[in-house]
Design a protein around this motif. Structure first.
Motif, short mmCIF file in Angstrom:
data_model
loop_
_atom_site.label_atom_id
_atom_site.label_comp_id
_atom_site.label_asym_id
_atom_site.label_seq_id
_atom_site.Cartn_x
_atom_site.Cartn_y
_atom_site.Cartn_z
N TRP A 277 -30.55 -28.68 -11.07
CA TRP A 277 -29.60 -28.77 -9.96
C TRP A 277 -30.33 -28.98 -8.63
O TRP A 277 -29.88 -29.74 -7.79
N SER A 278 -31.46 -28.28 -8.48
CA SER A 278 -32.21 -28.39 -7.23
C SER A 278 -32.77 -29.80 -7.05
O SER A 278 -32.65 -30.41 -5.98
N LYS A 281 -30.35 -32.33 -6.15
CA LYS A 281 -29.75 -32.06 -4.84
C LYS A 281 -28.31 -31.54 -4.95
O LYS A 281 -27.48 -31.75 -4.07
N LYS A 282 -28.03 -30.83 -6.04
CA LYS A 282 -26.69 -30.25 -6.20
C LYS A 282 -26.61 -28.86 -5.59
O LYS A 282 -25.51 -28.34 -5.37
N ILE A 283 -27.77 -28.22 -5.38
CA ILE A 283 -27.84 -26.95 -4.66
C ILE A 283 -29.03 -27.03 -3.71
O ILE A 283 -29.95 -27.84 -3.91
N SER A 284 -29.03 -26.20 -2.69
CA SER A 284 -30.12 -26.21 -1.72
C SER A 284 -31.37 -25.55 -2.30
O SER A 284 -31.29 -24.78 -3.27
N ASN A 285 -32.52 -25.83 -1.70
CA ASN A 285 -33.76 -25.22 -2.15
C ASN A 285 -33.72 -23.70 -1.99
O ASN A 285 -34.24 -22.96 -2.83
N ASP A 286 -33.10 -23.22 -0.91
CA ASP A 286 -33.02 -21.78 -0.69
C ASP A 286 -32.18 -21.10 -1.78
O ASP A 286 -32.57 -20.06 -2.32
N ASP A 287 -31.04 -21.70 -2.10
CA ASP A 287 -30.20 -21.15 -3.17
C ASP A 287 -30.92 -21.20 -4.51
O ASP A 287 -30.84 -20.28 -5.32
N ASN A 289 -34.14 -21.06 -5.04
CA ASN A 289 -35.17 -20.01 -5.08
C ASN A 289 -34.56 -18.64 -5.38
O ASN A 289 -35.12 -17.84 -6.14
N LEU A 322 -23.64 -19.71 -7.47
CA LEU A 322 -23.91 -19.57 -6.05
C LEU A 322 -23.26 -18.32 -5.46
O LEU A 322 -23.77 -17.74 -4.49
N GLY A 459 -38.98 -27.80 -4.05
CA GLY A 459 -38.88 -26.72 -3.08
C GLY A 459 -39.13 -25.34 -3.65
O GLY A 459 -38.75 -24.32 -3.06
#
Length: 826
Positions: A277-278, A281-287, A289, A322, A459
């Motif tokens: 997903w990361s 680009k379906k979720i952010s790098n912060d999410d 992690n 999430l 990320g």
């Protein structure tokens, strides 16, 4: 263990389904037999009808003769018509004769049927015995007998199928009489009350007697058949009930295990899902992690969300994850291994075993462990679970251009693995082999660059990037000279050299291909080789890595001198970050108490299986079995100078001189060495005590470890060595040269400076025949003259812990220190 239980449950559920089908099938067969009984009764009625027809035919013949005398013209005309009708009836009688001949042929078929019935009876008895044995084994089913038990179930199925086929064949033969019955009915309707000439009474009487005799034998066989099927059905019902109980118990245990947590394979799958997903680009790098941290902490909320996601759209699953993405801390480390091999998916040598063995051990200690490998065309795809390509293309630099790379994910041995497939015109990993290409330097520099690019674009907050041998030594300078400048700098680099014989040298300009600055690195204090003007990537990894390791403490000492192959001065300069940690072995794969390749499994407390495997190997290799106690010496190795081929050759003759037996398994990539050992094999081809098997055979290697009493490893140098550890695990006492990892794992039985509890084999120092002879002769003396002492030595060796647990703890310690220093620096 949970995977094994789940597999057993699935097998059992499948077998229950099969048994239900078998029950239905036998009910159908019983109905067929009942139909056969009905046919036999109809045949008896048919014989009675034939008797009546014979009487009518006889009367018709007599009346016809009387009627022809003294009749009028009209009566004569009417009689002629009647004669024509009788002629037609005679045609039917001729057909009837033909069918009676057919009955004779059917009689022969019935005799064959009777023989088949006898065979069927025998099969049913065999079935009953096999079922009783399977039922008994099932009641005492343990984790070590699964395969043997299922083999018996399969044999039982084969017997049932054979029985069914024979019964169906019998039913088909009996069905053949329906056409005959129909024809007789038609004939009887045609005859009506008409009387015609006498008909073959003698033939019918004879046929009746034969049919009656056959029917009597058939009925006896049929009654026995019914009895046997009833017994079989009863047994199957019992089997079904017992199997159902076992499944319920297994499900209960599985649920208990489930309450405690899911296996590593499950969490690796979750980790790969989040990474996908990361990258897409379906979720952010912060999410990503945060979710990764939850995954390696094995947060039950992720487990519940994933297991309840069946039927959900991907977006719904992402949203449910999430919602749980709350910040937290983890005591574990995020470790990424970048390597050219991993067992069992891409294995050439010991490096592959280290990647999977160390990775699993670190994972068990609560760390998030990931592996990055090239996607070779020749790798063992069947060893990868859930292999899929991500919907993302990673672009990377090479030779002045950007090239696309497909990223595949899957799990191997429960570990999450990324496979990089370059879309480069050079088809770097589509060569049908792992190494040995003319452009290996370019192939693996390309791979090292893409591996770091993958980590950078994902990320991920990686703690340790661990690279191995020269093929991925490029990672260290690339990380610090390229990616640290892009902000990817929180990780620390660990480099392990598994053998300093191979250092990856090339002309300096080749280093520019992957984007490294040749002018900056082609210096004596960086990557220039100490002996000539070429670039040395192992030297570069030593200089640029935060941690440098090799595979045993003694080897670490040796490479600081001549064993360093020119890098001894560099290692001395960087000695503070250089350490030797001995490898472990995969104690799940190498376990004599569960090894599937063995004829008989055994343990330190029950050595009967060792002698049984010795006898089995002798029979398999057609070796002498005249003396059961004759010592067997084993050797499994690549025949290269490093392994001491001159001492291996000498060992063959020395063993024969001492009255022992010798088995060698291995081949040589060096043509003249291979030819030399082929000549020795020819010399001993008629000697029943010597066998040279110049190949590699995994199954046979297990048998040799189990069958041999002694195992030789006379290496010139040995960074670590695994065969001596495996040999001891299987109760084969090692005879080794004191070098590298051999010196760290084998301690001489006669060395009084060493505590007795550590002495586990026989060693020698000088790489000559005299030193080897001394060690081997001492081993033979203990074996022959002190059998009880020898048995105690064997049992002690089998109980030594050679697992990865201790080594993984040492790696974890140095990782933690490096990671702590990285955090302090930010």
């Amino acid at each position: 263990m949970m995977n094994s239980n789940r597999s057993l449950e699935m097998k059992m559920a499948y077998q229950i389904f099969n048994w239900k089908i078998w029950l239905e099938r036998y009910k159908t067969l019983r109905r067929a037999l009942e139909r056969a009984d009905k046919i036999l009764k109809e045949k008896e009625a048919l014989q009675q009808e034939i008797n009546i027809l014979e009487i009518k035919l006889s009367e018709t013949g007599a009346q016809s003769e009387l009627s022809t005398k003294g009749m009028s013209d009209a009566e004569a005309l009417e009689f002629d018509v009647l004669k024509e009708e009788n002629m037609l009836l005679k045609d039917d009688i001729t057909f009837l004769k033909a069918k009676l001949i057919d009955i004779t042929e059917k009689e022969e078929s019935l005799f064959k049927l009777e023989k088949e019935r006898a065979l069927l009876d025998s099969s049913l008895r065999e079935l009953e015995c096999a079922f009783i044995a399977a039922h008994s084994d099932m009641l005492k089913l343990g984790p070590m007998q699964h395969d043997a038990w299922w083999e018996k179930v399969e044999n039982l199925e084969e017997l049932l199928e054979s029985t069914a086929n024979q019964v169906e064949h019998a039913a088909l033969i009996l069905d053949g009489y329906h056409a005959f019955q129909d024809k007789v009915d038609k004939l009887e309707a045609s005859l009506g009350a008409t009387n015609i000439s006498e008909f073959c009474l003698y033939l019918v009487d004879l046929l009746k007697k034969r049919v009656k005799s056959i029917e009597e034998r058939f009925q006896a066989c049929n009654r026995e058949m019914h009895s046997q099927i009833e017994l079989c059905e009863h047994s199957i019902v019992e089997f079904h009930d017992t199997l159902s109980k076992l499944i319920k118990e297994s499900e209960k245990k599985s649920m208990e295990h489930y309450q405690e947590g899911m296996p590593s394979e499950f969490w690796s799958r979750i980790s790969l899902l989040i990474d996908g997903w990361s990258l897409e680009k379906k979720i952010s790098n912060d999410d990503a992690n945060i979710l990764r941290e939850m995954a390696w902490k094995r947060d039950n909320r992720l487990r519940e969300a994933y297991l309840s996601s069946r039927g959900m759209a991907e977006r719904e699953l992402i949203d449910s994850f999430l919602k749980m993405a709350l910040p937290g801390t983890s005591s574990g480390l995020h470790i990424v291994h970048i390597a050219a091999e991993m067992a069992p998916v891409a294995k050439v040598g010991g490096l592959a075993d280290v990647i999977s063995g160390l990775g699993k051990a670190l994972q068990k200690k609560g760390n998030l462990v990931e592996i990055i490998l090239p996607k070779y065309d020749c790798m063992q795809h069947n060893q990868i679970n859930n292999l899929k390509v991500l919907d993302v293309v990673v672009q990377s630099y090479f030779e002045g251009n950007m090239f696309a790379n497909k990223i595949w994910t899957g799990t191997v041995e429960g570990l999450p693995v990324y496979f990089i497939e370059p879309q480069h015109p050079g088809k770097f990993f589509w060569r049908a082999q792992y190494y040995g290409e003319h452009d290996d330097f370019k192939r693996f520099s390309y791979f090292s660059r893409v591996a770091l690019e993958l980590l950078y674009q994902s990320g991920k907050k990686v703690d340790i990037i661990h690279c191995h041998d020269w093929q991925t030594a490029f990672v260290a300078p690339l990380y610090w000279d390229v990616y640290a400048n892009l902000g990817f700098s929180l990780a620390r680099i660990c480099f392990t050299c598994h053998n300093f014989e191979y250092q990856g040298t090339a002309p300096a300009q080749d280093l520019a291909c992957c984007g490294l600055d040749v002018e900056r690195l082609d210096r004596p204090d960086r990557m220039r080789d100490n002996s000539h003007g070429r670039i040395n990537v192992v030297k570069g990894a030593i200089v640029y890595s935060n941690i440098v390791t090799t595979v045993s403490p003694t080897y670490a000492q040796e490479v600081r001198s001549e064993g360093g192959r020119g890098l001894q001065d560099t290692l001395k300069i960087h000695s503070k970050k250089f350490v030797g940690i001995i490898n472990g072995i995969d104690t799940d794969t190498w376990n004599p108490s569960t090894d599937r390749f063995l004829k008989v499994q055994y343990s330190a407390n029950d050595l009967y299986g060792k002698s049984a495997n010795k006898a089995a190997l002798r029979k398999q290799l057609k070796m002498s079995s005249a003396n059961a106690s004759q010592p067997l010496v084993g050797c499994i190795t690549r025949l290269v100078p490093q392994k001491g081929v001159h001492l291996i050759r000498h060992a063959i003759y020395k063993t024969a001189e001492l009255g022992g037996q010798f088995v060698l398994l291995g081949s040589s990539p060096v043509p003249n060495i291979q030819r030399e050992f082929e000549g020795i094999a020819d010399q001993f081809q008629n000697n029943s005590n010597i066998r040279l098997l110049l190949k590699y055979d995994d199954a046979l290697s297990h048998m040799i470890f189990a069958a041999s009493d002694m195992f030789i490893v006379p290496s010139m140098f040995e960074p670590c060595g695994l065969t001596q550890m495996i040999a001891m695990r299987y109760g084969s006492v090692p005879v080794v040269r004191r070098t590298g990892g051999l010196n760290d794992s084998v301690f001489d039985f006669d060395d009084e400076t060493i505590p007795m509890e550590l002495r586990n084999g026989f060693t020698f120092l000088k790489a000559d025949e005299q030193g080897f002879d001394s060690a081997l002769e001492r081993a033979f003396n203990y074996y022959h003259r002190k059998p009880e002492v020898w048995k105690q030595l064997v049992q002690k060796d089998m109980k030594i812990d050679f697992s990865w647990d201790t080594s993984a703890s040492q790696y974890e310690d140095i990782y933690q220190r490096a990671a702590a220093q990285a955090r302090a620096a930010t």
